[in-house]
Design a protein around this motif. Structure first.
Motif, PDB file in Angstrom:
ATOM      1  N   ALA A 182      -2.752  46.971 -53.089  1.00  0.00           N
ATOM      2  CA  ALA A 182      -1.376  47.337 -53.458  1.00  0.00           C
ATOM      3  C   ALA A 182      -1.198  48.849 -53.370  1.00  0.00           C
ATOM      4  O   ALA A 182      -2.172  49.609 -53.432  1.00  0.00           O
ATOM      5  CB  ALA A 182      -1.046  46.859 -54.864  1.00  0.00           C
ATOM      6  N   GLU A 183       0.059  49.246 -53.232  1.00  0.00           N
ATOM      7  CA  GLU A 183       0.443  50.651 -53.308  1.00  0.00           C
ATOM      8  C   GLU A 183       1.652  50.742 -54.233  1.00  0.00           C
ATOM      9  O   GLU A 183       2.630  50.022 -54.053  1.00  0.00           O
ATOM     10  CB  GLU A 183       0.772  51.209 -51.917  1.00  0.00           C
ATOM     11  CG  GLU A 183      -0.423  51.249 -50.976  1.00  0.00           C
ATOM     12  CD  GLU A 183      -0.095  51.926 -49.657  1.00  0.00           C
ATOM     13  OE1 GLU A 183       0.964  52.602 -49.589  1.00  0.00           O
ATOM     14  OE2 GLU A 183      -0.883  51.779 -48.700  1.00  0.00           O
ATOM     15  N   LYS A 184       1.549  51.608 -55.238  1.00  0.00           N
ATOM     16  CA  LYS A 184       2.602  51.727 -56.241  1.00  0.00           C
ATOM     17  C   LYS A 184       3.091  53.173 -56.313  1.00  0.00           C
ATOM     18  O   LYS A 184       2.323  54.115 -56.116  1.00  0.00           O
ATOM     19  CB  LYS A 184       2.086  51.299 -57.622  1.00  0.00           C
ATOM     20  CG  LYS A 184       1.565  49.870 -57.683  1.00  0.00           C
ATOM     21  CD  LYS A 184       2.680  48.850 -57.508  1.00  0.00           C
ATOM     22  CE  LYS A 184       2.147  47.428 -57.686  1.00  0.00           C
ATOM     23  NZ  LYS A 184       3.207  46.417 -57.518  1.00  0.00           N
ATOM     24  N   GLU A 185       4.390  53.313 -56.617  1.00  0.00           N
ATOM     25  CA  GLU A 185       4.944  54.657 -56.761  1.00  0.00           C
ATOM     26  C   GLU A 185       4.424  55.319 -58.034  1.00  0.00           C
ATOM     27  O   GLU A 185       4.058  56.486 -58.042  1.00  0.00           O
ATOM     28  CB  GLU A 185       6.477  54.601 -56.801  1.00  0.00           C
ATOM     29  CG  GLU A 185       7.150  55.967 -56.811  1.00  0.00           C
ATOM     30  CD  GLU A 185       6.932  56.757 -55.530  1.00  0.00           C
ATOM     31  OE1 GLU A 185       7.041  57.991 -55.573  1.00  0.00           O
ATOM     32  OE2 GLU A 185       6.620  56.134 -54.488  1.00  0.00           O
ATOM     33  N   VAL A 187       1.964  54.445 -61.740  1.00  0.00           N
ATOM     34  CA  VAL A 187       1.133  53.544 -62.539  1.00  0.00           C
ATOM     35  C   VAL A 187       0.774  54.254 -63.838  1.00  0.00           C
ATOM     36  O   VAL A 187       0.302  55.403 -63.820  1.00  0.00           O
ATOM     37  CB  VAL A 187      -0.156  53.118 -61.806  1.00  0.00           C
ATOM     38  CG1 VAL A 187      -1.010  52.223 -62.711  1.00  0.00           C
ATOM     39  CG2 VAL A 187       0.178  52.387 -60.513  1.00  0.00           C
TER      40      VAL A 187
END
Length: 210
Positions: A182-185, A187
């Motif tokens: 996953a890639e998150k803006e 966390v």
């Protein structure tokens, strides 16, 4: 004089110290300490500020109020002393945050104690370098996940260990196999009661992006 009147008078008299202590708490780790430390800071900043005023003016309604009868307060004096307290507090913030006091004490051999004994504070103070950005890798031994991202926020409360990363890449480790899952803006991490975490921190030159 009633209790309420006495309380309001003392608050007005010690307004310079209260504002000074608030500045210390806002820009140093004092925000995590108990109220008794705030009151002590307010008291000493007020006393020193009034003393500085007295040295230059050769008189002070603050001291006359406590030692002489029928002395009225001088609002103009309190306003000037408040400005002195603000300047004094800013100087103290600079001295505390740069550890100049501890350096002096160590230099003269009075103590070997240096700065805060809170590793969390010391660690993240190293990230406050101008023109650099901080990248953090968090390895979770329980889930075998790895979180890599840029440091955005971190807590400065003794009872909380929290950080927020941005531009986060999440990887899953499975033996020798590593996979981006996953890639998150953003966390958020609450590190309380987490015993199996490893943090890797690196400061990199800021190339102009964010």
């Amino acid at each position: 004089m009633g209790i309420s009147e006495l309380t309001s008078t003392l608050m007005f008299l010690f307004l310079p110290g209260i504002i000074g202590a608030f500045i210390l708490g806002l820009f140093t780790s004092s925000t995590r300490r108990e109220w008794k430390y705030f009151y002590l800071q307010a008291y000493f900043i007020a006393m020193i500020s009034y003393l500085i005023y007295w040295i230059f003016q050769k008189q002070s309604s603050f001291y006359d109020y406590f030692f002489l009868k029928d002395t009225s307060l001088n609002p103009f004096e309190i306003a000037i002393v408040t400005l002195i307290a603000i300047v004094l507090s800013i100087i103290l913030v600079f001295i505390i945050e740069k550890n100049y006091f501890y350096e002096f004490v160590v230099c003269i051999g009075l103590s070997s104690y240096y700065g805060s004994n809170d590793i969390w504070d010391e660690l993240f103070e190293l990230t406050n370098e101008k023109d650099k950005i901080t990248w953090i890798v968090i390895r979770d031994g329980e889930t075998n996940k790895e979180y890599e991202g840029q440091l955005l926020l971190y807590s400065n409360r003794q009872d909380k260990k929290e950080i927020t990363l941005k531009h986060v890449i999440i990887r899953q480790h499975n033996g020798d196999l590593v996979k981006i899952v996953a890639e998150k803006e953003y966390v958020y991490f609450n590190l309380e009661n987490k015993d199996n975490l490893i943090l890797e921190i690196q400061n990199l030159e800021n190339s102009g992006g964010s």
